[in-house]
Write a protein that holds these residues in place. Structure first.
Motif, mmCIF file in Angstrom:
data_model
loop_
_atom_site.group_PDB
_atom_site.id
_atom_site.type_symbol
_atom_site.label_atom_id
_atom_site.label_comp_id
_atom_site.label_asym_id
_atom_site.label_seq_id
_atom_site.Cartn_x
_atom_site.Cartn_y
_atom_site.Cartn_z
ATOM 1 N N ASN A 183 3.191 -18.687 -8.241
ATOM 2 C CA ASN A 183 3.569 -17.577 -9.113
ATOM 3 C C ASN A 183 3.490 -16.248 -8.374
ATOM 4 O O ASN A 183 4.313 -15.348 -8.595
ATOM 5 N N ILE A 184 2.482 -16.132 -7.491
ATOM 6 C CA ILE A 184 2.269 -14.899 -6.745
ATOM 7 C C ILE A 184 1.951 -15.244 -5.291
ATOM 8 O O ILE A 184 1.166 -16.162 -5.020
ATOM 9 N N GLY A 185 2.558 -14.505 -4.371
ATOM 10 C CA GLY A 185 2.215 -14.606 -2.957
ATOM 11 C C GLY A 185 1.613 -13.287 -2.503
ATOM 12 O O GLY A 185 2.124 -12.219 -2.842
ATOM 13 N N GLN A 214 10.113 -18.708 0.228
ATOM 14 C CA GLN A 214 10.142 -19.861 -0.670
ATOM 15 C C GLN A 214 9.612 -19.523 -2.068
ATOM 16 O O GLN A 214 9.452 -20.399 -2.904
ATOM 17 N N LEU A 215 9.386 -18.241 -2.318
ATOM 18 C CA LEU A 215 8.770 -17.817 -3.575
ATOM 19 C C LEU A 215 9.822 -17.632 -4.669
ATOM 20 O O LEU A 215 9.934 -16.587 -5.278
ATOM 21 N N ALA A 227 5.614 -10.879 -5.151
ATOM 22 C CA ALA A 227 5.151 -10.823 -3.771
ATOM 23 C C ALA A 227 4.354 -9.540 -3.596
ATOM 24 O O ALA A 227 4.844 -8.452 -3.906
ATOM 25 N N ILE A 228 3.118 -9.678 -3.109
ATOM 26 C CA ILE A 228 2.222 -8.536 -2.961
ATOM 27 C C ILE A 228 1.970 -8.292 -1.482
ATOM 28 O O ILE A 228 1.523 -9.193 -0.769
ATOM 29 N N SER A 244 12.944 -12.901 -2.415
ATOM 30 C CA SER A 244 13.719 -12.495 -3.586
ATOM 31 C C SER A 244 12.809 -12.088 -4.734
ATOM 32 O O SER A 244 13.283 -11.622 -5.769
ATOM 33 N N ALA A 245 11.497 -12.273 -4.545
ATOM 34 C CA ALA A 245 10.547 -11.982 -5.623
ATOM 35 C C ALA A 245 10.400 -10.481 -5.827
ATOM 36 O O ALA A 245 10.696 -9.675 -4.942
ATOM 37 N N GLU A 246 9.913 -10.111 -7.003
ATOM 38 C CA GLU A 246 9.577 -8.718 -7.258
ATOM 39 C C GLU A 246 8.427 -8.321 -6.338
ATOM 40 O O GLU A 246 7.489 -9.097 -6.118
ATOM 41 N N VAL A 247 8.480 -7.118 -5.779
ATOM 42 C CA VAL A 247 7.509 -6.670 -4.789
ATOM 43 C C VAL A 247 6.554 -5.637 -5.376
ATOM 44 O O VAL A 247 6.975 -4.686 -6.039
ATOM 45 N N LEU A 248 5.261 -5.829 -5.120
ATOM 46 C CA LEU A 248 4.221 -4.857 -5.425
ATOM 47 C C LEU A 248 3.428 -4.603 -4.148
ATOM 48 O O LEU A 248 3.311 -5.501 -3.298
ATOM 49 N N THR A 249 2.868 -3.403 -3.998
ATOM 50 C CA THR A 249 2.193 -3.050 -2.753
ATOM 51 C C THR A 249 0.808 -2.463 -3.006
ATOM 52 O O THR A 249 0.508 -1.942 -4.077
ATOM 53 N N TYR A 250 -0.028 -2.569 -1.962
ATOM 54 C CA TYR A 250 -1.339 -1.928 -1.979
ATOM 55 C C TYR A 250 -1.581 -1.328 -0.599
ATOM 56 O O TYR A 250 -0.931 -1.700 0.377
ATOM 57 N N GLY A 251 -2.485 -0.375 -0.507
ATOM 58 C CA GLY A 251 -2.763 0.223 0.787
ATOM 59 C C GLY A 251 -3.789 1.335 0.691
ATOM 60 O O GLY A 251 -4.285 1.668 -0.387
#
Length: 479
Positions: A183-185, A214-215, A227-228, A244-251
Motif C-alpha cells: 500500500n505504501i513504499g 512495482q507500486l 510513495a514516500i 506511478s503512485a502518489e508521492v509524499l515527501t519528508y525532510g
C-alpha cells in the motif's frame, strides 16, 4: 508462468511449498532454486525420499514424481506462494521500507506507533518477524517469497491489520517480493553499501527503485498507492520518476510535506518542530540524533498516510525508548557512555558519530570493523570516518566470515594519515575491553557495526557474541 513442459498428467495434492530441501515433508511441492552457493536441482532425489510429490525446475532432472519445467523458478515460486496462501498481502495494510540506512528503525517505529494507537501490527526485518506474541527469527533482512507469504497468512489469521517490512536491495533484485500488494513504499536514503553484489551505485539505485516502479500502475480511489521519499536525498529525484503512485515527501534541509526544523540534540534525546501542511507540532523524544529525526519523519508520514492523527503519532514517538542495537546505551554504573550501534556503512557510522558530537563532553572512542565477503570498497572509507570523527579508534573484527580478519583490517587502515590515533586489536572482545578500559569521565565509547546481532561469523562457524553483553561484562569487571 511460461511452462516448458509438464512431464505427466498426475495431479497430486500439495500440502506445502518449499525451496529448502531441509523443510520438505510428505505432500510438499519442491521448487528448485539456483542460489549463489547452492542449487536446488541437486537435491531432487533427496526431497522425493522425504515425501515431495511434485517438482518445479528450470533444467531437466531425474524424478519419479511429476515435474513442471519453467524458465524462472524464482518468479514461479512467488506466483505459486501467493496463490497457495490465498493472497494474504492483499488483506493487510502493507508498508515496505527500503534504503541503505534506517530501515529497521523506521519499520520498528511504524509498528510501535500502530500498536500504541490500538492497531494490531506486525514487522518483518533484520531483527526478526514480530506480531502479537509471535517471534520468528530470520536469516535475511527480507525473507524468500514463500516464507513471506506463509508469514502474511499467519498474520492475517491472527488479526494483524498493518505490517511494516524492510525491503532489501537483494530481495528486490532477486524477486523475493514479487506479487506483494504494498500500500505504501518508503525510501530512507542511498549511500554506499552492497557493491560486492550490485557492483555500481547505479545498479544499487535501480534495485531500490523496483519497490516504487512495482507500486501499482492504476489510480484506484478506494486503494491509493503511496510513495514516500526523503526530499534531502538526491536519489529521490530519480525514484519519483519511476513510480506511478502518489508521492509524499519528508525532510529537514529541503522543503517537504513533512519537515523538521529547529532541531536540538542532547544526550537525553532530541527536540524539534514537526511542520505539516496543517500545523506545526513540538516534539520531545528520547531518540538521539539527526538521523533519528529522519527516521521519525519517515515512519510518522507513513502512519499519517495510513489514517492516524498527528497527536497519536507524536505521543507514540515520544514514548519510544529505542530499537535494539540502534544507538543503544549500555548502562552498568560507569561514569561514561557506552553506545552499541549497527552502523556498518560509512554514512551510518558518520551519522552515529555526529550524533555523539552533539552532546559529548569528553573523548569519543570508537570500536569498528568491516564484514568479510562483503563490499571491500567501503573499508578504508569506514576507517577514515572513524579517524575523522573520533578522538581514538580501535579497528577490530566484525563478521570476518571466510576472509582473513587481519587482511580486512589492513584494507581498512591502508592510506590512513600518519598522525591518525588508533590501534588494531583483531579479537573483538579484547577490542571492546580495551575501549572500556581507556574511557574516563564524560567520554563516549561507540561500538559500531554489529548492533543487535548475538553472534559472530568466523569462517563458517557462527559463534555466540553480543556487543552489548561483552561491553557490560567489561564495565562490571572494571567497576
Amino acid at each position: 508462468m511460461n511452462y516448458y513442459r509438464k512431464d505427466r498428467e498426475e495431479n497430486p495434492v500439495i500440502t506445502s511449498i518449499e525451496m529448502d530441501s531441509r523443510k520438505v515433508t510428505p505432500g510438499s511441492l519442491f521448487v528448485c532454486i539456483k542460489g549463489q552457493s547452492f542449487d536446488g536441482h541437486r537435491f531432487v532425489e533427496d526431497v522425493i525420499e522425504k515425501g515431495a510429490v511434485a517438482i518445479v525446475a528450470e533444467v531437466p532432472v531425474d524424478s519419479s514424481v511429476p515435474v513442471i519445467y519453467v524458465s524462472d523458478t524464482r518468479r514461479t515460486l512467488a506466483l505459486l506462494s501467493d496463490a497457495f496462501f490465498g493472497q494474504p498481502s492483499h488483506q493487510l495494510h502493507l508498508i515496505g521500507v527500503t534504503g541503505t540506512n534506517g530501515k529497521t528503525t523506521v519499520t520498528q517505529l511504524i509498528q510501535h506507533i500502530q500498536q500504541e494507537t490500538g492497531k494490531s501490527s506486525g514487522v518483518i526485518g533484520t531483527i526478526g518477524i514480530h506480531f502479537n506474541n509471535t517471534e520468528i527469527p530470520v536469516s535475511n533482512t527480507t525473507p524468500e517469497s514463500v516464507d513471506l507469504q506463509r508469514v502474511f497468512r499467519q498474520m492475517v489469521d491472527a488479526g494483524v491489520e498493518t505490517c511494516a517490512m524492510e525491503v532489501s536491495s537483494h530481495a528486490l533484485d532477486q524477486g523475493r517480493v514479487r506479487g506483494l500488494d504494498f500500500n505504501i513504499g518508503v525510501f530512507t536514503n542511498l549511500t554506499q553499501d552492497h557493491l560486492d553484489y550490485h557492483h555500481t551505485m547505479e545498479n544499487y539505485l535501480h534495485a531500490k527503485s523496483l519497490l516504487f516502479s512495482q507500486l501499482g500502475n492504476t489510480y484506484q480511489l478506494d486503494s491509493m498507492k503511496l510513495a514516500i521519499f526523503n526530499e534531502d536525498d538526491e536519489a529521490s529525484k530519480f525514484l519519483k520518476r519511476v513510480t506511478s503512485a502518489e508521492v509524499l515527501t519528508y525532510g529537514i534541509d529541503q522543503a517537504a510535506d513533512f519537515q523538521a526544523r529547529h532541531i536540538s540534540i542532547t544526550g537525553q534525546g532530541t527536540s524539534f518542530e514537526w511542520v505539516t501542511p496543517d500545523a506545526v507540532y513540538p516534539v520531545h523524544m528520547k531518540l538521539i540524533g539527526k538521523f533519528s529525526v529522519y527516521n521519525v519523519l519517515a515512519a510518522g508520514l507513513a502512519c499519517y498516510a495510513s489514517g492516524l492523527s498527528m497527536h497519536d503519532i507524536i505521543k507514540a514517538v515520544e514514548g519510544m525508548k529505542g530499537v535494539p542495537g540502534r544507538f543503544e546505551p549500555v548502562v552498568g554504573g560507569q561514569p561514561f557512555a557506552v553506545i552499541v550501534d549497527y552502523s556498518h556503512t560509512p554514512d551510518s557510522l558518520e551519522n552515529a558519530l555526529k550524533a555523539i558530537h552533539a552532546f559529548v563532553k569528553g573523548k569519543i572512542i570508537t570500536v569498528v570493523g568491516c564484514g568479510g565477503d562483503r563490499d571491500r570498497k567501503k573499508r578504508p572509507i569506514m576507517a577514515n570516518k572513524s579517524i575523522e570523527l573520533s578522538n581514538y579508534s580501535i579497528f577490530t573484527s566484525d563478521n570476518p566470515r571466510t576472509e582473513d580478519p587481519v587482511k580486512i583490517i589492513e584494507e581498512m587502515v591502508e592510506g590512513l594519515p600518519e598522525e591518525a590515533d588508533y590501534e588494531v586489536i583483531v579479537d573483538r572482545r579484547m577490542a571492546i575491553n580495551q575501549a572500556i578500559s581507556l574511557a574516563t569521565d564524560e567520554d563516549v565509547v561507540l561500538i559500531a557495526g554489529k548492533g543487535h546481532e548475538t553472534y559472530q561469523i568466523i569462517g563458517t562457524d557462527i559463534l555466540a557474541f553480543d556487543d552489548r553483553q561483552v561491553a557490560m561484562e567489561a564495565i562490571k569487571e572494571r567497576f
